[in-house]
Design a protein around this motif. Sequence first.
Motif, PDB file in Angstrom:
ATOM      1  N   ILE A 238       0.882  -1.270   0.456  1.00 33.86           N
ATOM      2  CA  ILE A 238       0.046  -0.197  -0.004  1.00 33.86           C
ATOM      3  C   ILE A 238       0.879   1.582  -0.112  1.00 33.86           C
ATOM      4  N   LYS A 239       2.291   1.341   0.538  1.00 34.40           N
ATOM      5  CA  LYS A 239       2.902   2.422   0.384  1.00 34.40           C
ATOM      6  C   LYS A 239       3.348   2.389  -0.928  1.00 34.40           C
ATOM      7  N   ARG A 240       3.805   1.554  -1.062  1.00 35.96           N
ATOM      8  CA  ARG A 240       4.387   1.589  -2.815  1.00 35.96           C
ATOM      9  C   ARG A 240       3.921   2.140  -3.376  1.00 35.96           C
ATOM     10  N   TYR A 241       2.517   1.826  -3.582  1.00 32.48           N
ATOM     11  CA  TYR A 241       1.442   2.025  -4.140  1.00 32.48           C
ATOM     12  C   TYR A 241       1.042   2.989  -4.571  1.00 32.48           C
ATOM     13  N   THR A 242       0.661   3.733  -2.829  1.00 38.31           N
ATOM     14  CA  THR A 242       0.469   5.197  -2.513  1.00 38.31           C
ATOM     15  C   THR A 242       1.409   6.077  -3.527  1.00 38.31           C
ATOM     16  N   LYS A 243       3.023   5.533  -3.370  1.00 43.91           N
ATOM     17  CA  LYS A 243       4.308   6.790  -3.566  1.00 43.91           C
ATOM     18  C   LYS A 243       4.036   6.434  -5.225  1.00 43.91           C
ATOM     19  N   GLN A 244       3.655   5.708  -5.387  1.00 42.49           N
ATOM     20  CA  GLN A 244       3.774   5.738  -6.594  1.00 42.49           C
ATOM     21  C   GLN A 244       3.264   7.118  -7.689  1.00 42.49           C
ATOM     22  N   GLN A 245       0.702   7.142  -6.798  1.00 42.66           N
ATOM     23  CA  GLN A 245       0.266   7.395  -7.571  1.00 42.66           C
ATOM     24  C   GLN A 245       1.259   8.914  -7.281  1.00 42.66           C
ATOM     25  N   GLU A 246       2.213   9.460  -6.581  1.00 45.20           N
ATOM     26  CA  GLU A 246       2.337  10.990  -6.787  1.00 45.20           C
ATOM     27  C   GLU A 246       2.918  10.828  -7.959  1.00 45.20           C
ATOM     28  N   SER A 247       2.975   9.832  -8.680  1.00 37.90           N
ATOM     29  CA  SER A 247       3.978  10.272  -9.989  1.00 37.90           C
ATOM     30  C   SER A 247       3.609   9.940 -10.968  1.00 37.90           C
ATOM     31  N   VAL A 248       2.263   9.695 -11.374  1.00 40.97           N
ATOM     32  CA  VAL A 248       1.425   9.247 -12.501  1.00 40.97           C
ATOM     33  C   VAL A 248       1.411  10.151 -13.619  1.00 40.97           C
ATOM     34  N   ARG A 249       1.154   9.521 -14.928  1.00 41.10           N
ATOM     35  CA  ARG A 249       1.210  10.447 -15.603  1.00 41.10           C
ATOM     36  C   ARG A 249      -1.110  10.529 -16.634  1.00 41.10           C
ATOM     37  N   ASN A 250      -1.486   9.616 -15.579  1.00 40.51           N
ATOM     38  CA  ASN A 250      -1.957  10.230 -16.111  1.00 40.51           C
ATOM     39  C   ASN A 250      -3.676   9.211 -15.567  1.00 40.51           C
ATOM     40  N   ASN A 251      -5.299   9.531 -14.684  1.00 41.44           N
ATOM     41  CA  ASN A 251      -6.257   9.205 -14.630  1.00 41.44           C
ATOM     42  C   ASN A 251      -6.074   7.576 -14.678  1.00 41.44           C
ATOM     43  N   ARG A 252      -5.494   7.237 -15.594  1.00 42.53           N
ATOM     44  CA  ARG A 252      -5.611   5.395 -15.775  1.00 42.53           C
ATOM     45  C   ARG A 252      -4.852   5.149 -15.039  1.00 42.53           C
ATOM     46  N   GLU A 253      -3.994   4.934 -15.002  1.00 37.06           N
ATOM     47  CA  GLU A 253      -2.559   4.668 -14.129  1.00 37.06           C
ATOM     48  C   GLU A 253      -2.512   4.843 -12.579  1.00 37.06           C
ATOM     49  N   PHE A 254      -3.426   6.736 -12.028  1.00 40.09           N
ATOM     50  CA  PHE A 254      -4.344   6.465 -10.795  1.00 40.09           C
ATOM     51  C   PHE A 254      -5.130   5.474 -10.124  1.00 40.09           C
ATOM     52  N   ASN A 255      -5.886   5.220 -10.816  1.00 38.13           N
ATOM     53  CA  ASN A 255      -6.989   4.544 -10.527  1.00 38.13           C
ATOM     54  C   ASN A 255      -6.896   2.973 -10.536  1.00 38.13           C
ATOM     55  N   SER A 256      -6.142   3.212 -11.513  1.00 42.30           N
ATOM     56  CA  SER A 256      -5.233   1.323 -11.411  1.00 42.30           C
ATOM     57  C   SER A 256      -4.637   1.301 -10.345  1.00 42.30           C
ATOM     58  N   LEU A 257      -3.615   1.960  -9.597  1.00 44.68           N
ATOM     59  CA  LEU A 257      -2.969   2.118  -9.099  1.00 44.68           C
ATOM     60  C   LEU A 257      -3.983   1.846  -7.248  1.00 44.68           C
ATOM     61  N   ALA A 258      -4.807   2.831  -7.208  1.00 44.61           N
ATOM     62  CA  ALA A 258      -6.023   2.628  -6.062  1.00 44.61           C
ATOM     63  C   ALA A 258      -6.691   1.150  -6.821  1.00 44.61           C
ATOM     64  N   LYS A 259      -7.331   0.538  -7.419  1.00 46.43           N
ATOM     65  CA  LYS A 259      -7.322  -0.566  -7.579  1.00 46.43           C
ATOM     66  C   LYS A 259      -6.893  -1.710  -6.175  1.00 46.43           C
ATOM     67  N   GLU A 260      -5.588  -1.307  -6.937  1.00 46.88           N
ATOM     68  CA  GLU A 260      -4.276  -2.600  -6.131  1.00 46.88           C
ATOM     69  C   GLU A 260      -4.367  -2.407  -4.642  1.00 46.88           C
ATOM     70  N   ILE A 261      -4.469  -0.528  -4.074  1.00 46.24           N
ATOM     71  CA  ILE A 261      -4.710  -0.742  -3.140  1.00 46.24           C
ATOM     72  C   ILE A 261      -5.783  -0.479  -2.684  1.00 46.24           C
ATOM     73  N   GLU A 262      -6.970  -0.651  -2.891  1.00 45.64           N
ATOM     74  CA  GLU A 262      -8.163  -1.101  -2.520  1.00 45.64           C
ATOM     75  C   GLU A 262      -8.468  -2.945  -2.209  1.00 45.64           C
ATOM     76  N   PHE A 263      -7.868  -3.687  -2.728  1.00 40.73           N
ATOM     77  CA  PHE A 263      -7.460  -5.394  -3.189  1.00 40.73           C
ATOM     78  C   PHE A 263      -6.250  -5.133  -1.632  1.00 40.73           C
ATOM     79  N   GLN A 264      -5.093  -4.714  -1.796  1.00 35.96           N
ATOM     80  CA  GLN A 264      -4.479  -4.743  -0.508  1.00 35.96           C
ATOM     81  C   GLN A 264      -5.226  -4.616   0.692  1.00 35.96           C
ATOM     82  N   GLU A 265      -5.820  -3.687   0.784  1.00 33.09           N
ATOM     83  CA  GLU A 265      -7.324  -3.555   2.091  1.00 33.09           C
ATOM     84  C   GLU A 265      -7.980  -4.651   2.465  1.00 33.09           C
TER      85      GLU A 265
END
Length: 259
Positions: free
Chosen positions: A82-109
């Motif tokens: 979760i920490k890693r994906y949250t960190k990665q969200q800070e440097s995404v280039r578009n909403n699609r990548e952000f949402n993809s990481l958000a889903k990963e975070i949700e899955f981990q939770e």
Amino acid sequence: MATTKELSVEDKLRALYDLQLIDTRIDEIRNVRGELPLEVEDLEDEVAGLTTRLDKLKSDLEVIEENIKVRKNAIEDHKESIKRYTKQQESVRNNREFNSLAKEIEFQELEIQLAEKQIKEMKASIEHKKEVISNSKEKLETKQAHLKHKKAELDDIMAETAKEETFLTEKSGEYRGMIEDRLLMAYDRIRGSVRNGLAVVSIERGASAGSFFTIPPQTQVEIAARKKIITDEHSGRILVDSSLAEEERQKMEALFASI
């Protein structure tokens, strides 16, 4: 010692009655032990069963505790993800990548929630098993104490009677060797079919011992003559006259006293 063929009918009757007295004494010794050997055997089986069950419960407990450690480690891994994906969200280039990481975070939770739920269930299982283990230990200790007491009781009885039983068993074998097979088979058959094991009985007050049926006077005369083997028509037991029985009882009592 005379061979079987050389024995007269009277000798056969005496040998049969002596064998009966010896076997009756062995029966009495074994009756003193009663159900103790079976009780001890049953208790040993129970103790073994409880010990096996206790070992299995302890093993199950170790497995559950190990599984809890695995789940806790998994939770830490999920948190790191979760920490890693949250960190990665800070440097995404578009909403699609952000949402993809958000889903990963949700899955981990969700994985963390599932692991926590499993840990809670396993902890409840541990408490239940600990209670069962405690009860099983208490029951095992009670059974072990009971077994120790019963074994000591049996050992005492065995120590008191082992010598006499061994001697009498050997004597029983000697007397059996004096009796022809046909009579011996009849003796064993009758002994096995009556509750008190008495296959050879004396005439007491005109009736066979332990029976209420009167023996006809003529039959009593024939029994006293000791010329043939006569059985009670009601019980099938082999009959001997009271004088012969008393003589053999005195002889056997002297033998028993000498042990």
